[in-house]
Design a protein around this motif. Structure first.
Motif, mmCIF file in Angstrom:
data_model
loop_
_atom_site.group_PDB
_atom_site.id
_atom_site.type_symbol
_atom_site.label_atom_id
_atom_site.label_comp_id
_atom_site.label_asym_id
_atom_site.label_seq_id
_atom_site.Cartn_x
_atom_site.Cartn_y
_atom_site.Cartn_z
ATOM 1 N N LEU A 155 17.552 10.876 6.208
ATOM 2 C CA LEU A 155 16.353 10.283 5.636
ATOM 3 C C LEU A 155 15.128 11.103 6.017
ATOM 4 N N VAL A 156 14.218 11.298 5.053
ATOM 5 C CA VAL A 156 12.975 12.023 5.297
ATOM 6 C C VAL A 156 11.816 11.144 4.832
ATOM 7 N N THR A 157 10.606 11.674 4.900
ATOM 8 C CA THR A 157 9.428 10.893 4.536
ATOM 9 C C THR A 157 9.507 10.374 3.110
ATOM 10 N N GLY A 158 10.029 11.199 2.217
ATOM 11 C CA GLY A 158 10.138 10.783 0.827
ATOM 12 C C GLY A 158 10.968 9.528 0.636
ATOM 13 N N ASP A 159 11.971 9.343 1.480
ATOM 14 C CA ASP A 159 12.809 8.155 1.370
ATOM 15 C C ASP A 159 12.033 6.892 1.717
ATOM 16 N N LEU A 160 11.088 7.002 2.651
ATOM 17 C CA LEU A 160 10.238 5.862 2.991
ATOM 18 C C LEU A 160 9.334 5.500 1.816
ATOM 19 N N TYR A 161 8.850 6.513 1.117
ATOM 20 C CA TYR A 161 8.049 6.249 -0.082
ATOM 21 C C TYR A 161 8.878 5.512 -1.123
ATOM 22 N N MET A 162 10.170 5.865 -1.220
ATOM 23 C CA MET A 162 11.020 5.226 -2.215
ATOM 24 C C MET A 162 11.311 3.774 -1.842
ATOM 25 N N ILE A 163 11.388 3.482 -0.561
ATOM 26 C CA ILE A 163 11.553 2.088 -0.130
ATOM 27 C C ILE A 163 10.353 1.266 -0.581
ATOM 28 N N LEU A 164 9.155 1.808 -0.375
ATOM 29 C CA LEU A 164 7.940 1.119 -0.811
ATOM 30 C C LEU A 164 7.927 0.951 -2.333
ATOM 31 N N ALA A 165 8.398 1.991 -3.047
ATOM 32 C CA ALA A 165 8.447 1.914 -4.505
ATOM 33 C C ALA A 165 9.398 0.803 -4.960
ATOM 34 N N THR A 166 10.529 0.694 -4.295
ATOM 35 C CA THR A 166 11.516 -0.324 -4.648
ATOM 36 C C THR A 166 10.975 -1.723 -4.409
ATOM 37 N N ILE A 167 10.262 -1.906 -3.314
ATOM 38 C CA ILE A 167 9.655 -3.207 -3.024
ATOM 39 C C ILE A 167 8.591 -3.538 -4.071
ATOM 40 N N ALA A 168 7.785 -2.533 -4.446
ATOM 41 C CA ALA A 168 6.752 -2.743 -5.460
ATOM 42 C C ALA A 168 7.377 -3.164 -6.788
#
Length: 299
Positions: A154-167
């Motif tokens: 996991l890298v920083t981009g994966d954290l952004y994708m978690i936020l995107a999924t929640i949104a």
């Protein structure tokens, strides 16, 4: 909320993941040509231009666009401003495999958001369906070899994708809530144009922040123009219209499982571009994902 899946509802919820798979591939291809926030702003600007002739009713007097501005501003924030910006941002530093893996948690986030913020009960068969669906995604990602999952990082981009999924989970549940003007609710183009108009304000704000951090550098070309037209007309206008119609029929909890068709479609599109034939694990993954949809849609 009708949870029975008719053939037309299945079609409404299947086409968007196919288009979003193409969006992920295109977003990765043009990541060097245009910054992520700018890409999102350009995409939705073109999408609004497409919608304006179809959804003129949204901008007429008494349409409800201004009277219900809080609702549409929130829909524009989570569905247009945040989700797509975060996805394009994730593709800057993460691989499509990792991004797809993170996004496969959509059914779980959809159930959690529905339970915690919208008071929707979670049924045991929905949990079972989520597990089947995620297992199908894992089969695609590891190409039938479980050992490949151990190599994922996991890298920083994966954290952004978690936020995107929640949104996106919030966006889908909010589509089910009352509060729309009748004129907008009955006109899909006007309803979507309203969301996009407010979403563009958020996208412009995010792009302004991006430009303040680094000077915008856009490598214009015919390839980029074609990519922008595709992501605006297909994954934006058409996919959002069909998704909204499907969600109102089946509900966000069921719709979330269809999102997990995206990595399968992405894998098939990738193999098509590479001239390879589908493999046995694609068939197994499809069976598991569809099995998750069938199990979760039980009454």
């Amino acid at each position: 909320m009708n949870q029975k899946l008719s053939p037309s509802t299945i079609l409404l919820l299947t086409i968007p993941p196919f288009l979003w798979a193409g969006n992920a591939i295109v977003g990765r291809l043009v990541r060097e040509a245009v910054p992520p926030m700018t890409l999102n702003l350009l995409r939705w600007t073109i999408a609004l231009a497409i919608l304006l002739p179809l959804g003129r009713a949204a901008f007429r007097s008494g349409s409800g666009v201004l009277a219900n501005w809080r609702r549409y501003a929130l829909l524009g924030l989570v569905g247009v401003g945040m989700y797509n910006s975060l996805q394009y941002l994730a593709l800057q530093s993460s691989t499509p495999i990792n991004v797809t893996l993170v996004a496969s948690g959509m059914p779980v986030w959809m159930m959690l958001v529905g339970r915690l913020f919208f008071g929707v009960a979670v049924r045991p068969w929905q949990v079972a369906g989520a597990l089947l669906s995620i297992l199908g995604v894992l089969v695609v990602l590891c190409r039938g070899d479980a050992g490949q999952l151990l190599a994922l990082r996991l890298v920083t981009g994966d954290l952004y994708m978690i936020l995107a999924t929640i949104a996106w989970s919030f966006y889908s549940w909010m589509l089910m809530q009352p509060g729309d003007a009748p004129r907008l609710r009955a006109d899909w183009a006007a309803f979507l144009a309203t969301q996009v108009a407010y979403g563009l304000l958020w996208s412009a704000l995010f792009t302004g922040v991006e430009w303040s951090i680094r000077a915008p550098a856009i490598a214009w070309s015919g390839k980029l123009a074609a990519a922008l037209l595709f992501v605006a007309a297909g994954p934006a206008v058409l996919a959002y219209a069909l998704w909204g119609a499907g969600i109102r029929r089946a509900g966000p909890g069921i719709g979330a499982f269809f999102v997990n068709l995206t990595p399968l479609f992405a894998a098939l599109l990738s193999t098509a571009f590479l001239g390879e034939l589908p493999h046995t694990y694609h068939v197994l993954a499809f069976a598991l994902i569809v099995g998750g949809i069938v199990v979760s849609s039980r009454r």
